[in-house]
Scaffold this motif. Structure first.
Motif, PDB file in Angstrom:
ATOM      1  N   MET A   1       0.847  -1.166   0.000  1.00  0.00           N
ATOM      2  CA  MET A   1       0.000   0.000   0.000  1.00  0.00           C
ATOM      3  C   MET A   1       0.899   1.237   0.000  1.00  0.00           C
ATOM      4  N   SER A   2       0.593   2.152  -0.860  1.00  0.00           N
ATOM      5  CA  SER A   2       1.414   3.356  -0.955  1.00  0.00           C
ATOM      6  C   SER A   2       1.033   4.352   0.142  1.00  0.00           C
ATOM      7  N   LEU A   3       1.869   5.347   0.299  1.00  0.00           N
ATOM      8  CA  LEU A   3       1.627   6.371   1.309  1.00  0.00           C
ATOM      9  C   LEU A   3       0.387   7.192   0.975  1.00  0.00           C
ATOM     10  N   LEU A   4       0.108   7.372  -0.302  1.00  0.00           N
ATOM     11  CA  LEU A   4      -1.074   8.108  -0.733  1.00  0.00           C
ATOM     12  C   LEU A   4      -2.346   7.382  -0.335  1.00  0.00           C
ATOM     13  N   HIS A   5      -2.384   6.079  -0.555  1.00  0.00           N
ATOM     14  CA  HIS A   5      -3.558   5.291  -0.176  1.00  0.00           C
ATOM     15  C   HIS A   5      -3.726   5.253   1.334  1.00  0.00           C
ATOM     16  N   LEU A   6      -2.627   5.148   2.044  1.00  0.00           N
ATOM     17  CA  LEU A   6      -2.691   5.134   3.499  1.00  0.00           C
ATOM     18  C   LEU A   6      -3.257   6.440   4.036  1.00  0.00           C
ATOM     19  N   SER A   7      -2.895   7.555   3.429  1.00  0.00           N
ATOM     20  CA  SER A   7      -3.425   8.839   3.886  1.00  0.00           C
ATOM     21  C   SER A   7      -4.922   8.965   3.601  1.00  0.00           C
ATOM     22  N   PHE A   8      -5.391   8.452   2.452  1.00  0.00           N
ATOM     23  CA  PHE A   8      -6.829   8.479   2.174  1.00  0.00           C
ATOM     24  C   PHE A   8      -7.597   7.604   3.154  1.00  0.00           C
ATOM     25  N   TYR A   9      -7.104   6.400   3.376  1.00  0.00           N
ATOM     26  CA  TYR A   9      -7.786   5.481   4.279  1.00  0.00           C
ATOM     27  C   TYR A   9      -7.778   6.005   5.710  1.00  0.00           C
ATOM     28  N   SER A  10      -6.672   6.571   6.130  1.00  0.00           N
ATOM     29  CA  SER A  10      -6.605   7.073   7.503  1.00  0.00           C
ATOM     30  C   SER A  10      -7.478   8.313   7.686  1.00  0.00           C
ATOM     31  N   SER A  11      -7.553   9.195   6.697  1.00  0.00           N
ATOM     32  CA  SER A  11      -8.416  10.371   6.825  1.00  0.00           C
ATOM     33  C   SER A  11      -9.887   9.974   6.837  1.00  0.00           C
ATOM     34  N   PHE A  12     -10.264   9.007   6.036  1.00  0.00           N
ATOM     35  CA  PHE A  12     -11.655   8.546   6.050  1.00  0.00           C
ATOM     36  C   PHE A  12     -11.975   7.858   7.375  1.00  0.00           C
TER      37      PHE A  12
END
Length: 98
Positions: A1-12
């Protein structure tokens, strides 16, 4: 999982947790809903770029339209409840009473 996906998932996820646990004011619930919509919009805007599919390029525009309608409805409910009940506390709003 990339850092971009992790940031989207964590913000949601943080928005969902904020909506679940900090339900004292209607404005805080609306802000959590808006941050959920914003994270979904950014994820949908990045998705066609990552998959190189031009057919899903209009999906973020529809999401942004629904988010604007949701924000307008939420603010109208906030103003109406503040005028009738005197505050925006969620414990004052009982759906069983008319």
């Amino acid at each position: 999982m990339s850092l971009l996906h992790l940031s989207f998932y964590s913000s949601f996820t943080l928005s969902c947790l904020g909506l679940a646990f900090h339900r004292t004011h209607l404005i805080s619930a609306l802000l959590c809903l808006e941050s959920m919509m914003l994270s979904m919009y950014i994820a949908l805007a990045i998705w066609p770029v990552e998959t190189q599919m031009a057919s899903t390029a209009l999906t973020p525009v529809f999401m942004l339209t629904f988010s604007a309608c949701e924000a307008g409805t939420g603010l109208a409910m906030l103003v109406a409840s503040t005028r009738t009940h005197g505050s925006d506390h969620l414990h004052n709003l009982n759906l069983l009473q008319c």
